[in-house]
Structure formats: C-alpha cells, structure tokens
Scaffold this active site. Structure first.
Site, PDB file in Angstrom:
ATOM      1  N   HIS A 107      61.285  29.426  12.804  1.00 46.39           N
ATOM      2  CA  HIS A 107      59.929  29.928  13.067  1.00 46.39           C
ATOM      3  C   HIS A 107      58.883  28.968  12.507  1.00 46.39           C
ATOM      4  CE1 HIS A 107      61.354  34.418  13.098  1.00 46.39           C
ATOM      5  NE2 HIS A 107      61.284  33.950  14.339  1.00 46.39           N
ATOM      6  N   ARG A 137      59.539  22.807  22.747  1.00 46.98           N
ATOM      7  CA  ARG A 137      60.038  23.476  21.547  1.00 46.98           C
ATOM      8  C   ARG A 137      61.536  23.158  21.427  1.00 46.98           C
ATOM      9  NH1 ARG A 137      59.522  29.837  20.129  1.00 46.98           N
ATOM     10  NH2 ARG A 137      60.294  29.653  18.016  1.00 46.98           N
ATOM     11  N   ARG A 184      69.529  41.749  13.747  1.00 46.82           N
ATOM     12  CA  ARG A 184      70.254  40.896  12.782  1.00 46.82           C
ATOM     13  C   ARG A 184      70.293  41.555  11.407  1.00 46.82           C
ATOM     14  NH1 ARG A 184      66.688  35.792  14.160  1.00 46.82           N
ATOM     15  NH2 ARG A 184      67.177  35.680  16.371  1.00 46.82           N
ATOM     16  N   ASN A 202      59.216  26.037  26.466  1.00 46.15           N
ATOM     17  CA  ASN A 202      60.083  26.711  25.496  1.00 46.15           C
ATOM     18  C   ASN A 202      61.326  27.168  26.256  1.00 46.15           C
ATOM     19  OD1 ASN A 202      61.249  28.330  23.596  1.00 46.15           O
ATOM     20  ND2 ASN A 202      59.485  29.669  23.298  1.00 46.15           N
ATOM     21  N   GLU A 262      52.479  30.359  18.828  1.00 46.95           N
ATOM     22  CA  GLU A 262      53.434  29.248  18.732  1.00 46.95           C
ATOM     23  C   GLU A 262      53.186  28.191  19.804  1.00 46.95           C
ATOM     24  OE1 GLU A 262      57.441  30.543  17.210  1.00 46.95           O
ATOM     25  OE2 GLU A 262      56.652  32.485  17.796  1.00 46.95           O
TER      26      GLU A 262
END
Ligand code: AMP
Length: 396
Positions: A180, A91, A239, A7, A381
């Site tokens: 995601h 990823r 955010r 990742n 993940e």
C-alpha cells in the site's frame, strides 16, 4: 499533459487518464476477465459518457489495445491521438530490494521484475505482462514503474528484519517489505501539507479490504504492519493478519489442508469474513451488529482492537505523534471503526470529537483541546502514481 495510470492484476486491468495540469480525471475504466471467456471493458469519462465493450481478451496485449480503442473512440472516448499521452505509470506490486523508489521502465527493469515474480506470484505476472503489452502497443511513450513497496524502503533494518538467521535473510531476502506504499506516501504527503509540517510524526491507518498502518517521520516510513506479504498485520476483510506461525501448521493439519492451500486459506477465508461467518464488508457487519448479531460485533471489535495496538506501538516507535490519520474505504467512511480505535486514547493526548467524527467529509475529528490531530484524509493511489510518473519523466 496527460498521464495514463495502469493497475493490472492477473485477469483485470484498471486504468485512469489524468490531466496533470489540474490533476483531474479525464476518464477511468476497467477490463475484466482477461485470458478468460466473457471479457468486458467498461469506461466512464469525466462528463458521464459510458462505454461497455464485451470482447474476449486472450492476453493483456488485447486488453491494452481495447483500452486504447476505447480512449480514442470518437463518441465515447476522450483522446484524438495516442500522442496526447505523455507518459504511462504502471502500478507494480513488488520492488524486492532492487529498487528504492519508482523507476523509468527499460529492458533491465523488466528483467529484474521478472526475477522477482516469486515474491508476488499472484500479481507480478499480470503487472509485467501489462508493461510489455503497453510497450508493444504504445511504442516509445515513457513508462514508469511505481511499486507498492518502495515507500517502505526507508524502514531501518531493526524494523524490517524478522528474527531468523541473518544468512537466511541475506540469501532469500525474507524480510518485511510492506505494501500500500502509494497510498501511505500520498496520504502522508497530503497530511504534511494540511498540517503545514512535512516533518510531522504521523501514524497512517489505511483501512480497506486490505489494511495496513505505517509510522512516518520526516516524510519517511519508519515501520509498517504488512510484511513479507500483505497477509501480516491487521485483521482485514478476509485476511487473518498476525497469527502465531506455529498455529498455522496446527490449523493446516486439523483442517486437512494441503501445504500450498493454507496461505490461501489465511488470505481468503479469515479476517472479519471468517469471524462473522457472513461478510467482509464493514457496512454489512455494522448493520448486523445493530440488529444484535454478536459475531459481527466481535469482528468489528477485533478489527479495531488490532488497529489500536498497532497505533500504540507506532506512537512508541516514533517517540510521540502529531497526527493519527484514517484513510481507505473503512478509514474514510466508518465512523464506528474510527471511534472504536480512538476510544480511551486520551493518555497520549489524542481525543476524538464524536460529533465531528460522525460528519462525512470532516478532515479534523479531534477535540479542540486534543494535543494530537486525528484526521480523515482520502487516499488517491492513481493520482499518487501519476505524480510519481510525472516527476520521473519530467512531463511538462
Ligand atoms: P477499499 O479496499 O479501500 O476500497 O475499501 C473497501 C471497504 O470499505 C469495503 O469492503 C467496506 O468494508 C468499507 N466501506 C466502504 N464504504 C463504507 C461505508 N460507507 N461505511 C463503512 N464501511 C465502508
């Protein structure tokens, strides 16, 4: 049968080596400050052996080489030979409309990813650099790109289109992509297994530093809250999530920001961090709220309220719901956020059991009579990427 999961960010690289015979983690590590001075690798094996290597990594190639050296180290590693790695799963942030599922990496896949850098300028260059470096240092080991976006590729057009002229969508591919995806896929599959019904209607709430919600039916995503970029949707750590686009230009002018700064501002200075004025971490906000901090309380209430609105709209999209599922750092750990979201949702048959909700590790947190299951299902993940990689390379 070991799979290496990578990742990579622009200056960092997280990795995990997973034994797919029992899906256990053999080791995990992190390279920091790639391309900067002061590079550092840290690694930990399943039996607690730790490695710290301080060495500059001018590019992802040196980082990949350092990762291999650390994994192969006689004392602190866990591999005797590189040949023990059957496949590598990378990823990758963005598939654009070019891929609808994970894909075995070849030259053409890399070319397409390079073409799509403009859709993810912060992440894609690191993703691609790492894939190329990995191919250089690992030779012919099969590699798979697992995209953050492809789980959402099943959204119907009415859900992924914005209300802009069709030809602008067609020419520039400006639309909702969602992110995601590895987490939403993993958690929806795990939920299907737990319910004994993989076709169940689910609303998956991935709440972490970045947060998104998806509506899933028959194992397929019907809609999701993140959009063209991960900025849309929920109020997150830093955010803003949804905001009137007309307010963006107004805000830019009032704060005297350059055009290229305003999106960065909405990504990095807003969310619960901006509202509370002191932290993006739910643990800090909860502690402050308990000591009477009104802005921390407001930030938490706003975050939960936005989640509730999306949950309600996705129940409408799905025409009912079998399970509302919480995952991610906040979803798995904050009983407060879960209770705020689920408060007063009896109208749709979802009743939270506050005692169960307070117990760490409890899977079902609904009352006995609740028609809708309310669940906490931890995400993973890396394992999701490893499973995809195994499936595509058919590693035995
Ligand atoms: P993630 O991005 O999924 O790793 O989630 C990270 C976020 O989860 C942190 O910034 C915290 O806001 C939140 N978090 C982690 N642990 C806890 C906890 N024990 N209680 C409340 N929030 C937590």
């Amino acid at each position: 049968m070991k799979i290496l999961v990578i990742n990579a960010g622009s200056s960092s690289l997280k990795y995990q080596l997973i034994d797919m015979t029992n899906e256990s983690v053999i080791l995990k590590g992190l390279c920091e400050r790639i391309t900067f001075a002061g590079g550092k690798l840290t690694q930990k094996t399943f039996d607690g052996r730790e490695t710290v290597i301080e060495k500059d990594m001018p590019s992802h190639k040196e980082a990949m080489q350092l990762v291999l050296d650390a994994m192969l180290d006689e004392k602190s590693g866990a591999l005797k030979s590189i040949d023990e790695i059957s496949a590598v799963g990378h990823r990758v942030l963005h598939s654009a409309e070019d891929f609808h599922s994970s894909v075995v990496i070849d030259d053409e896949v890399i070319r397409i990813c390079e073409r799509n850098v403009e859709l993810g300028p912060l992440h894609m260059p690191g993703n691609i650099a790492c894939i190329k470096s990995c191919r250089e240092v690992m030779g012919d080991v099969p590699m798979v790109a697992v995209f953050d976006t492809t789980f959402h590729a099943t959204m119907p057009q009415k859900a992924f289109m914005y209300g802009i002229p069709y030809e602008v969508y067609e020419e520039h591919k400006i639309r909702k992509y969602g992110f995601h995806g590895t987490s939403h896929k993993f958690v929806s599959e795990e939920t299907g297994k737990l319910l004994g019904n993989k076709n169940a209607k689910m609303v998956i709430c991935h709440l972490g530093n970045g947060s998104s919600i998806s509506a899933v039916k028959d194992g397929k995503c019907q809609d999701t809250s993140m959009g063209f970029t991960p900025l849309e949707g929920l109020i997150m750590g830093t955010r803003s999530g949804d905001i009137d686009p007309a307010a963006v230009e107004f805000l830019r002018a009032k704060l005297g920001l350059a055009p290229e700064e305003v999106v960065n501002y909405l990504n990095k200075k807003c969310g619960v961090m901006g509202i509370s004025g002191f932290s993006s971490d739910i643990r800090d906000l909860t502690a402050a709220m308990n000591e009477g901090n009104e802005k921390a309380k407001l930030a938490l209430e706003m975050l939960a309220y936005r989640v509730k609105k999306y949950v309600g709209s996705y129940i409408a999209v799905l025409g009912g719901v079998d399970a509302i599922v919480f995952t991610g750092g906040i979803g798995e750990n904050s009983s407060l956020v879960r209770s705020l979201v689920m408060e007063g949702m009896d109208y749709c048959g979802a009743v939270i059991d506050l005692d169960k909700n307070a117990v760490r590790g409890e899977t079902y947190i609904n009352t006995k009579d609740s028609k809708v299951k309310i669940m906490v299902v931890p995400t993973n993940e890396e394992l999701s990427i490893a499973r995809e990689t195994k499936e595509l390379t058919q590693v035995k």
